[in-house]
Design an enzyme around this catalytic site. Structure first.
Site, mmCIF file in Angstrom:
data_model
loop_
_atom_site.group_PDB
_atom_site.id
_atom_site.type_symbol
_atom_site.label_atom_id
_atom_site.label_comp_id
_atom_site.label_asym_id
_atom_site.label_seq_id
_atom_site.Cartn_x
_atom_site.Cartn_y
_atom_site.Cartn_z
ATOM 1 N N ASN A 18 33.615 35.544 41.562
ATOM 2 C CA ASN A 18 32.557 35.160 40.759
ATOM 3 C C ASN A 18 32.760 34.958 39.308
ATOM 4 O OD1 ASN A 18 29.536 35.278 41.666
ATOM 5 N ND2 ASN A 18 30.420 36.975 42.847
ATOM 6 N N HIS A 113 24.152 40.783 42.208
ATOM 7 C CA HIS A 113 24.392 41.590 43.512
ATOM 8 C C HIS A 113 23.930 40.757 44.687
ATOM 9 C CE1 HIS A 113 23.751 45.242 45.517
ATOM 10 N NE2 HIS A 113 22.579 44.881 46.260
ATOM 11 N N LEU A 148 20.416 52.078 38.972
ATOM 12 C CA LEU A 148 21.319 51.286 40.098
ATOM 13 C C LEU A 148 20.580 49.976 40.393
ATOM 14 C CD1 LEU A 148 23.872 50.976 41.407
ATOM 15 C CD2 LEU A 148 23.092 52.351 43.292
HETATM 16 C C1 GAR Z 1 30.052 40.178 45.036
HETATM 17 O O1 GAR Z 1 29.566 39.798 46.278
HETATM 18 C C2 GAR Z 1 29.189 40.754 44.168
HETATM 19 O O2 GAR Z 1 27.746 40.273 44.444
HETATM 20 C C3 GAR Z 1 29.143 42.246 44.785
HETATM 21 O O3 GAR Z 1 30.675 42.515 44.666
HETATM 22 C C4 GAR Z 1 31.197 41.104 45.085
HETATM 23 C C5 GAR Z 1 32.072 40.838 44.363
HETATM 24 O O4 GAR Z 1 33.101 39.685 44.450
HETATM 25 N N1 GAR Z 1 28.862 42.991 43.683
HETATM 26 C C6 GAR Z 1 28.133 44.076 44.181
HETATM 27 O O5 GAR Z 1 27.906 44.457 45.169
HETATM 28 C C7 GAR Z 1 27.335 45.135 42.848
HETATM 29 N N2 GAR Z 1 26.462 46.058 43.218
HETATM 30 P P1 GAR Z 1 34.007 38.816 43.808
HETATM 31 O O6 GAR Z 1 34.918 40.102 43.107
HETATM 32 O O7 GAR Z 1 34.563 37.937 44.696
HETATM 33 O O8 GAR Z 1 33.205 38.348 42.664
#
Ligand code: GAR
Length: 204
Positions: A18, A113, A148
């Site tokens: 992201n 999320h 959260l």
């Molecule tokens: C993503 O899917 C994001 O939505 C999730 O972690 C991943 C990070 O991926 N976040 C959560 O679950 C927050 N509660 P990335 O490091 O490749 O962006």
């Protein structure tokens, strides 16, 4: 240093896809902003290498080095404020933020999320969706508050769940949607023309 909303601080804990989507959107002009710093609580986070490759300032702040969440968050705030960050974007940052942090950036912390909140908050949202048997899940960009995964919602996108999906295949399709929606939602917040009416982010 004064705070400029268009100076972003991106907080990560892992791979940083992201973060990469935000970097790409800034580089190709879809997002009129500067990434002032990328901070990770994990030294091995792949996102740190992505940031360095893009010439972005990086900071590793080890949460295990601090006795309390507040002490850690004060250090985070100091790193961000020293670089004039006005908007904080959580991109796979797997830590809760204390009021100490949130008070320093009122209505200026976003998170992405991998579910249609308020369904499936917390860890492993994609696995939760598979196990629950929903037919549609997706991704949510929201303002962060003290609870959260519960702050006002800026943007959501739906992703269909297929009969043969595993948590991993579903996560990869949701991730594609995340990469599109997050830079768009950041741009929307920066461009203004919205306000908060209770929990609702509405166009003004
Ligand atoms: C993503 O899917 C994001 O939505 C999730 O972690 C991943 C990070 O991926 N976040 C959560 O679950 C927050 N509660 P990335 O490091 O490749 O962006």
């Amino acid at each position: 240093m004064s705070l400029d909303l268009r100076r972003l601080g991106v907080l990560i804990s892992g791979r940083g896809s992201n973060l990469q989507a935000i970097i790409d959107a800034v580089e190709d002009g879809r997002l009129n902003a500067t990434i002032a710093v990328v901070v990770s609580n994990q030294s091995e986070a792949g996102g740190l290498a992505r940031a360095r490759a893009a010439g972005i300032d990086t900071v590793h702040l080890d949460h295990r080095a601090e006795a309390t969440r507040e002490a850690y968050d004060r250090k985070l705030v100091a790193e961000l404020q020293a670089r004039g960050v006005g908007l904080v974007c959580l991109a796979g940052f797997m830590r809760l933020l204390s009021p100490t942090f949130l008070d320093a950036f009122p209505n200026a912390v976003l998170n992405i999320h991998p579910s249609l909140l308020p369904a499936f908050p917390g860890l492993d949202a994609q696995r939760q969706a598979c196990e629950h048997g929903v037919k549609v899940t997706g991704a949510t960009v929201h303002f962060v508050n003290a609870e959260l995964d519960a702050g006002p919602i800026v943007a959501q996108v739906a992703v269909a769940v297929r009969d043969d999906d595993t948590a991993a295949t579903l996560a990869s399709r949701i991730l594609e949607a995340e990469h599109k929606i997050y830079p768009e939602a950041i741009a929307r917040v920066l461009d203004g023309g919205w306000s908060l009416a209770g929990r609702r982010v509405i166009t003004t």
